[in-house]
Design a protein around this motif. Structure first.
Motif, PDB file in Angstrom:
ATOM      1  N   LEU A 189       8.629   8.725  -4.366  1.00 19.90           N
ATOM      2  CA  LEU A 189      10.376   8.579  -3.817  1.00 19.90           C
ATOM      3  C   LEU A 189      10.856   7.359  -3.389  1.00 19.90           C
ATOM      4  O   LEU A 189      11.874   7.518  -3.214  1.00 19.90           O
ATOM      5  N   SER A 190       9.238   6.508  -3.189  1.00 23.05           N
ATOM      6  CA  SER A 190      10.052   5.748  -2.255  1.00 23.05           C
ATOM      7  C   SER A 190      11.196   4.756  -3.196  1.00 23.05           C
ATOM      8  O   SER A 190      11.595   4.201  -3.009  1.00 23.05           O
ATOM      9  N   ARG A 191       9.890   4.676  -4.324  1.00 25.33           N
ATOM     10  CA  ARG A 191      10.560   3.781  -5.492  1.00 25.33           C
ATOM     11  C   ARG A 191      11.891   4.066  -5.406  1.00 25.33           C
ATOM     12  O   ARG A 191      13.649   3.505  -5.916  1.00 25.33           O
ATOM     13  N   GLN A 192      12.236   5.310  -6.043  1.00 26.56           N
ATOM     14  CA  GLN A 192      14.148   6.301  -5.858  1.00 26.56           C
ATOM     15  C   GLN A 192      14.225   5.076  -5.299  1.00 26.56           C
ATOM     16  O   GLN A 192      16.225   5.462  -5.735  1.00 26.56           O
ATOM     17  N   PHE A 193      14.771   5.304  -4.135  1.00 29.29           N
ATOM     18  CA  PHE A 193      15.336   4.679  -3.147  1.00 29.29           C
ATOM     19  C   PHE A 193      15.731   3.757  -3.246  1.00 29.29           C
ATOM     20  O   PHE A 193      16.299   3.317  -2.202  1.00 29.29           O
ATOM     21  N   GLY A 194      14.855   2.859  -3.721  1.00 33.08           N
ATOM     22  CA  GLY A 194      14.629   1.196  -3.210  1.00 33.08           C
ATOM     23  C   GLY A 194      13.996   0.412  -2.247  1.00 33.08           C
ATOM     24  O   GLY A 194      14.256  -0.389  -1.239  1.00 33.08           O
ATOM     25  N   TYR A 195      13.438   1.892  -1.816  1.00 37.11           N
ATOM     26  CA  TYR A 195      12.575   1.284  -0.070  1.00 37.11           C
ATOM     27  C   TYR A 195      11.058   1.206  -0.167  1.00 37.11           C
ATOM     28  O   TYR A 195      10.286   1.610  -1.448  1.00 37.11           O
ATOM     29  N   GLU A 196      10.303   0.149   0.807  1.00 38.20           N
ATOM     30  CA  GLU A 196       9.508  -0.475   0.285  1.00 38.20           C
ATOM     31  C   GLU A 196       7.712   0.975   0.447  1.00 38.20           C
ATOM     32  O   GLU A 196       8.507   1.982   1.077  1.00 38.20           O
ATOM     33  N   PHE A 197       6.615   1.311   0.330  1.00 42.15           N
ATOM     34  CA  PHE A 197       5.764   1.789   0.427  1.00 42.15           C
ATOM     35  C   PHE A 197       4.481   1.364   1.165  1.00 42.15           C
ATOM     36  O   PHE A 197       3.927   0.355   1.052  1.00 42.15           O
ATOM     37  N   THR A 198       4.435   2.386   2.078  1.00 50.02           N
ATOM     38  CA  THR A 198       2.959   1.567   3.178  1.00 50.02           C
ATOM     39  C   THR A 198       2.067   3.100   3.002  1.00 50.02           C
ATOM     40  O   THR A 198       2.891   4.603   3.353  1.00 50.02           O
ATOM     41  N   MET A 199       0.579   2.685   3.208  1.00 49.75           N
ATOM     42  CA  MET A 199       0.102   4.261   3.202  1.00 49.75           C
ATOM     43  C   MET A 199      -1.391   4.011   3.762  1.00 49.75           C
ATOM     44  O   MET A 199      -1.797   2.722   3.868  1.00 49.75           O
ATOM     45  N   SER A 200      -1.629   4.590   4.255  1.00 45.72           N
ATOM     46  CA  SER A 200      -3.622   4.138   5.212  1.00 45.72           C
ATOM     47  C   SER A 200      -3.939   5.838   4.850  1.00 45.72           C
ATOM     48  O   SER A 200      -3.321   6.879   4.986  1.00 45.72           O
ATOM     49  N   VAL A 201      -5.446   6.003   5.868  1.00 41.22           N
ATOM     50  CA  VAL A 201      -5.913   6.830   5.587  1.00 41.22           C
ATOM     51  C   VAL A 201      -5.685   7.367   7.086  1.00 41.22           C
ATOM     52  O   VAL A 201      -6.284   6.582   7.507  1.00 41.22           O
ATOM     53  N   TYR A 224      -2.913   4.612  -9.295  1.00 42.88           N
ATOM     54  CA  TYR A 224      -1.292   4.253  -9.797  1.00 42.88           C
ATOM     55  C   TYR A 224      -0.745   3.058  -8.864  1.00 42.88           C
ATOM     56  O   TYR A 224       0.215   2.661  -9.256  1.00 42.88           O
ATOM     57  N   VAL A 225      -0.597   3.726  -7.872  1.00 45.83           N
ATOM     58  CA  VAL A 225       0.829   2.497  -6.201  1.00 45.83           C
ATOM     59  C   VAL A 225       0.008   1.388  -6.810  1.00 45.83           C
ATOM     60  O   VAL A 225       0.791   0.660  -7.047  1.00 45.83           O
ATOM     61  N   MET A 226      -1.133   0.478  -6.981  1.00 43.94           N
ATOM     62  CA  MET A 226      -1.874  -0.685  -6.579  1.00 43.94           C
ATOM     63  C   MET A 226      -1.366  -1.185  -7.951  1.00 43.94           C
ATOM     64  O   MET A 226      -0.979  -2.302  -7.876  1.00 43.94           O
ATOM     65  N   ARG A 227      -0.913  -0.626  -9.147  1.00 42.43           N
ATOM     66  CA  ARG A 227      -0.459  -0.816 -10.503  1.00 42.43           C
ATOM     67  C   ARG A 227       0.789  -1.475 -10.048  1.00 42.43           C
ATOM     68  O   ARG A 227       1.015  -2.318 -11.201  1.00 42.43           O
ATOM     69  N   GLU A 228       1.226  -0.502  -9.909  1.00 45.36           N
ATOM     70  CA  GLU A 228       2.874  -0.671  -9.642  1.00 45.36           C
ATOM     71  C   GLU A 228       3.446  -1.585  -8.723  1.00 45.36           C
ATOM     72  O   GLU A 228       3.927  -2.068  -9.181  1.00 45.36           O
ATOM     73  N   GLU A 229       2.596  -1.663  -7.938  1.00 49.88           N
ATOM     74  CA  GLU A 229       2.491  -2.772  -6.658  1.00 49.88           C
ATOM     75  C   GLU A 229       2.270  -4.061  -6.885  1.00 49.88           C
ATOM     76  O   GLU A 229       3.267  -5.614  -7.128  1.00 49.88           O
ATOM     77  N   LEU A 230       1.209  -4.702  -8.082  1.00 50.88           N
ATOM     78  CA  LEU A 230       0.481  -5.492  -9.263  1.00 50.88           C
ATOM     79  C   LEU A 230       1.866  -5.595 -10.200  1.00 50.88           C
ATOM     80  O   LEU A 230       1.634  -7.316 -10.343  1.00 50.88           O
ATOM     81  N   LEU A 231       2.764  -4.758 -10.756  1.00 53.43           N
ATOM     82  CA  LEU A 231       3.522  -5.074 -11.907  1.00 53.43           C
ATOM     83  C   LEU A 231       4.592  -5.601 -11.274  1.00 53.43           C
ATOM     84  O   LEU A 231       6.067  -6.507 -11.374  1.00 53.43           O
ATOM     85  N   SER A 232       5.246  -5.585 -10.117  1.00 51.00           N
ATOM     86  CA  SER A 232       6.112  -5.821  -9.713  1.00 51.00           C
ATOM     87  C   SER A 232       6.232  -7.869  -9.072  1.00 51.00           C
ATOM     88  O   SER A 232       5.541  -8.491  -9.945  1.00 51.00           O
ATOM     89  N   PHE A 233       7.524  -8.085  -8.731  1.00 50.87           N
ATOM     90  CA  PHE A 233       7.471  -9.640  -9.083  1.00 50.87           C
ATOM     91  C   PHE A 233       8.263  -9.898  -7.220  1.00 50.87           C
ATOM     92  O   PHE A 233       8.571 -11.046  -7.029  1.00 50.87           O
ATOM     93  N   SER A 234       6.721  -9.007  -5.869  1.00 46.70           N
ATOM     94  CA  SER A 234       7.141  -8.980  -4.851  1.00 46.70           C
ATOM     95  C   SER A 234       5.755  -9.932  -4.186  1.00 46.70           C
ATOM     96  O   SER A 234       4.630  -8.533  -4.146  1.00 46.70           O
ATOM     97  N   LYS A 246       4.721  -9.312  -1.373  1.00 46.85           N
ATOM     98  CA  LYS A 246       4.142  -8.564  -0.164  1.00 46.85           C
ATOM     99  C   LYS A 246       3.320  -7.206  -0.990  1.00 46.85           C
ATOM    100  O   LYS A 246       2.511  -6.846  -0.614  1.00 46.85           O
ATOM    101  N   ARG A 247       4.063  -6.826  -1.891  1.00 43.80           N
ATOM    102  CA  ARG A 247       3.378  -5.896  -2.918  1.00 43.80           C
ATOM    103  C   ARG A 247       2.657  -6.163  -3.781  1.00 43.80           C
ATOM    104  O   ARG A 247       1.451  -5.606  -3.808  1.00 43.80           O
ATOM    105  N   TRP A 248       2.001  -7.627  -3.781  1.00 39.98           N
ATOM    106  CA  TRP A 248       0.544  -7.537  -4.727  1.00 39.98           C
ATOM    107  C   TRP A 248      -0.315  -7.281  -3.166  1.00 39.98           C
ATOM    108  O   TRP A 248      -1.988  -6.978  -3.715  1.00 39.98           O
ATOM    109  N   LEU A 249       0.153  -8.054  -2.462  1.00 40.02           N
ATOM    110  CA  LEU A 249      -0.953  -8.480  -0.930  1.00 40.02           C
ATOM    111  C   LEU A 249      -1.149  -6.769  -0.455  1.00 40.02           C
ATOM    112  O   LEU A 249      -2.611  -6.505   0.102  1.00 40.02           O
ATOM    113  N   ARG A 250      -0.665  -6.160  -0.449  1.00 38.73           N
ATOM    114  CA  ARG A 250      -0.403  -4.521  -0.572  1.00 38.73           C
ATOM    115  C   ARG A 250      -1.863  -3.842  -0.960  1.00 38.73           C
ATOM    116  O   ARG A 250      -2.517  -3.133  -0.615  1.00 38.73           O
TER     117      ARG A 250
END
Length: 334
Positions: free
Chosen positions: A164-176, A203-213, A215-219
């Protein structure tokens, strides 16, 4: 003594949510710092999370953000909100955009539909939050992120919220969901089912690593720490709370972080520099060093990761190689 570069600033404990993982909404009314009082904070800050309660319940939120932004030399600022106060948010958003592109809004969503409503204790809450995200996109507010807090009843929604966040073009963060006797005011949050969390996060980590950012790799690397903390209750890297970062409550009390109930001083009683370099602060730092109340949240993990860049870099390169050769993500740490 190094100057702090990261801060979590709770500007109010007033809240219109009734979250099951946080009891801030049960706290009695407290003193709230005036916007001009935030000039007493150090100008060295580079990352600021403005939180609550619900920050947009403050009528002066724009003035408050502007003062912090100017006083600290244009740091990255994220205002964390539950997204329910749509009219207030949309009234403030154009002015926040004028302050600078580094001023972001983090909107919490903890599930699809009734799952989110149940966790946040607000009927129709999910629809309200999605409408807030839509309107922010309509006015062109680009610096927006969706924040997800995992617990047992919403774990299977993690990947869907990322999408959903990516559909909006927004970043995503999470924690427990984690505990704090003085901030979240609860000790009831529990670890989630490890294999389910790993499945969703892979799933989330794979998508973040395959980005060009970067910042998202570090996430993606940060999420390895989420997995470790959930299973073992320990950090993957040492804590710099009280040295690189701090938490300040609405009344001006300074803590090393959100979870350790040890005050370093109060901004109305001493200058920040005197607090930071004082004997009480040193005592608190020794408590941090021996902390048994382990946590893993971005507010204290960020500076530790940046101070040890070769650890995440090695993990990122190793997993890039695995993904490019079709071997899949390896969440294990070296």
């Amino acid at each position: 003594m190094s100057k702090p570069v990261d801060a979590v600033i709770a500007v109010t404990y007033r809240c219109d949510s009734r979250c099951n993982m946080c009891n801030i909404w049960k706290l009695p009314p407290t003193r709230e710092m005036k916007p001009e009082d935030y000039r007493m904070l150090p100008g060295s800050l580079r990352d600021v999370n403005i939180t609550g309660g619900e920050p947009f319940l403050r009528d002066d939120i724009v003035d408050l953000v502007r003062i912090i932004y100017d006083h600290c030399g244009h740091p990255r600022i994220v205002i964390s909100t539950n997204g329910f106060q749509r009219r207030r948010i949309m009234h403030a958003a154009p002015e926040l955009m004028k302050i600078g592109r580094k001023v972001g809004i983090g909107v919490s969503i903890d599930g699809i539909g009734e799952v989110h409503d149940d966790i946040r204790g607000v009927k129709g809450g999910f629809k309200k939050v999605v409408e807030t995200l839509k309107q922010l996109k309509t006015i062109g507010y680009k610096n927006v992120r969706v924040a997800f807090t995992a617990q047992r009843k919403n774990l299977e929604h993690l990947g869907a919220l990322y999408d959903l966040s990516r559909q909006f073009g927004y970043e995503f963060t999470m924690s427990v969901a984690q505990n704090s006797e003085f901030y979240f005011s609860t000790e009831e949050n529990q670890a989630v089912e490890p294999s389910g969390l790993e499945k969703e996060l892979k799933y989330v980590m794979r998508e973040e690593l395959l980005s060009f950012s970067p910042k998202r790799w570090l996430r993606a690397y940060f999420y390895t720490g989420v997995l470790r903390f959930n299973v073992m209750g320990e950090r993957i890297i040492g804590c710099r709370a009280g040295r690189d970062s701090f938490f300040i409550d609405p009344g001006g009390n300074i803590y090393p972080c959100l979870t350790l109930n040890r005050t370093m001083g109060n901004i109305y009683e001493q200058a920040f520099r005197d607090i930071w370099e004082g004997e009480q602060a040193d005592k608190v730092r020794r408590t941090v060093d021996a902390c048994s109340e382990s946590c893993w949240m971005i507010c204290t993990a960020r500076t530790s990761i940046l101070r040890n860049p070769f650890r995440p870099l090695g993990w990122i390169v190793r997993n890039w190689t695995r993904l490019l050769t079709g071997r899949g993500l390896d969440t294990a740490l070296p």
